[in-house]
Write an enzyme that holds these catalytic residues in place. Sequence first.
Site, short mmCIF file in Angstrom:
data_model
loop_
_atom_site.label_atom_id
_atom_site.label_comp_id
_atom_site.label_asym_id
_atom_site.label_seq_id
_atom_site.Cartn_x
_atom_site.Cartn_y
_atom_site.Cartn_z
N GLY A 81 0.86 -1.18 0.00
CA GLY A 81 0.00 0.00 0.00
C GLY A 81 0.89 1.23 0.00
O GLY A 81 1.77 1.36 0.85
N ASN A 97 -1.76 2.61 -10.57
CA ASN A 97 -2.35 1.88 -9.44
C ASN A 97 -2.27 0.39 -9.78
O ASN A 97 -1.83 0.01 -10.87
CB ASN A 97 -3.81 2.34 -9.21
CG ASN A 97 -4.37 1.80 -7.90
OD1 ASN A 97 -3.71 1.83 -6.86
ND2 ASN A 97 -5.59 1.29 -7.94
N ASP A 113 -0.87 4.54 -6.55
CA ASP A 113 0.54 4.46 -6.16
C ASP A 113 1.32 5.67 -6.63
O ASP A 113 2.36 6.01 -6.09
CB ASP A 113 1.16 3.17 -6.68
CG ASP A 113 0.57 1.98 -5.95
OD1 ASP A 113 -0.56 1.57 -6.31
OD2 ASP A 113 1.18 1.51 -4.98
#
Lengths: 343, 343
Positions: free
Chosen positions: A52, A246, A236
Amino acid sequence: VLVDGIPYRSLWIADGAVHIIDQRRLPADLVTAALNTVEDVARAIREMWLRGAPLIGVAAAHGLALAVRHDPSDAAIERAAALLLGTRPTAVNLRWAVDEMRAALAAVPPAARAETAFARAQAMADADAETCRLIGEQGLPLLTAGERSEVRILTHCNAGWLAAVDWGTALAPVYLARERGQAVHVWVSETRPRNQGALTAWELGKAGVPHTLVADNACGHLLQRGMVDVVLVGADRVTAIGDVANKVGTYLKALAARAHGVPFYVAAPISTIDFGVGDGSAIPIEERDGREVTELAGTRLAPEGTAARNWAFDVTPATLVSGVVTERGVVPATTDGLERLRR
Amino acid sequence: VLVDGIPYRSLWIADGAVHIIDQRRLPADLVTAALNTVEDVARAIREMWLRGAPLIGVAAAHGLALAVRHDPSDAAIERAAALLLGTRPTAVNLRWAVDEMRAALAAVPPAARAETAFARAQAMADADAETCRLIGEQGLPLLTAGERSEVRILTHCNAGWLAAVDWGTALAPVYLARERGQAVHVWVSETRPRNQGALTAWELGKAGVPHTLVADNACGHLLQRGMVDVVLVGADRVTAIGDVANKVGTYLKALAARAHGVPFYVAAPISTIDFGVGDGSAIPIEERDGREVTELAGTRLAPEGTAARNWAFDVTPATLVSGVVTERGVVPATTDGLERLRR
């Protein structure tokens, strides 16, 4: 968040070590790990004990603090920074956090650096939790059900509290909606090849948020048949013009959302915006071991010797993004929109 | 096809039984099963010992033959037909094959029906193999590499010989290209939740066709980055206006192909065209057990009690289809184009 009545963050300091939840063991087991060195932290990031974009950044800051405690010299800090920056290439929060820490440490003499480093890392964790709570506040008005009583959200991968320190990014508005009594239902895409949808299902289950798991392949059908009110994902890296890197598969969901007029929002802290990159094709896309595709929990999923490629992210062009939900507001995925957020 | 030097079809008759490859055991083990009754055949279709629209049709015909051998009465034929038609709702070849068999059997007295039934079923198998070979011939000119030496094909699910009797549909042009010395490389999407991509990888590996397995989620990235020359998939049903029901996830690949100007072809025998249905939204979409999403080979993939939905197919609108590759030619996915193929 509370997990079975116990308050949890995804990372915390205790007994002189950095503690994390070993996310490889979820959803089967909730197991924590103590990280004592920057090498421990780098391995945990690289091998995805934690993942994450926001959490990777905060963890890297804590890794630098562990390194500085061991050796506060400039050379040691640079070595530790290089080690951490080399773990995963796509998420920009990692670089942001390491740069912040380096700047703070450069301003104090070596003898004071360990204290400064831990204080800054902890402040960064607290700030991330507050940032995510604010993303929740900003994103909540986007969860509108129209004439139905329940908002139907589609998300991809895990952008909940496990991906940040607390609250999460894409899931923060969902948790806030739940707290405030708004009915929600979340479609959770499996997110092959690492199945982070199971983390999202675990989080939502612990929080009592109704949800249903589907194969990534089913998301076009869901959108086509009018079963989704809004798509909400994390990021991201968001470029200066609004392109979004992402988790791989995000782009396909964005295409389908656009095809059916369903809004597609990206939730991310401002630290995820990389003002130094314009076109998303310039974002380095991490390629991971093909065995993540050909094997699962010891079971072979493909014939012996099958070649596999395994890109971890993809880029969704800004034109498909309805808006970027940040701690300081929802802005268009455009140069002008994002520029407003620049510090 | 030859598998390790031995000629194989996906279904054949021997010793008074219908023999099939138990595809649930692939790619790990090549195991065959003998089916002795229509109930055996219905179970094999429902539980996906065999799958693939053309093969399901041929298997159903053989199931009817087994039923007729046991009891050639009209009532028994109707019972068997109903049992077979109830196994899987989306593929139209199943209904087509059962209707063909019923018509043929109605024309002969009960005493002659068993012989007629087996002859017709075997003829249908032979015709399917020849149809697929012709699909290969018709589709071969679509595999053009431009300036490169190698054509890069993306396929989804398994539309090879395991899905038909021999050759396959989408893979027939690939096998023919290989035979004729044209360099090809196939991107094989995993095809969650049942991972039929592994069957395609197995087939291609046995045939010596270069291929690479990717997560379904990676297909947008592949198309966006110019790594695919043509997308080629099979179909479970093509409507009169050219909408295409195929394995869930097909639609997302079609959207991405269109976004990047890559041709998207559907390969299917004319028996897959359902002239009785116009809009694809009228096609019944089979929903299978959610455990196909939450469990894999005995491993739980999601928290205990996670709800899952599992649609097996989706509908790709005709506007995204560059053409339909049939045994009688490549036609546009339009009413006019398909009407030319009507018998």
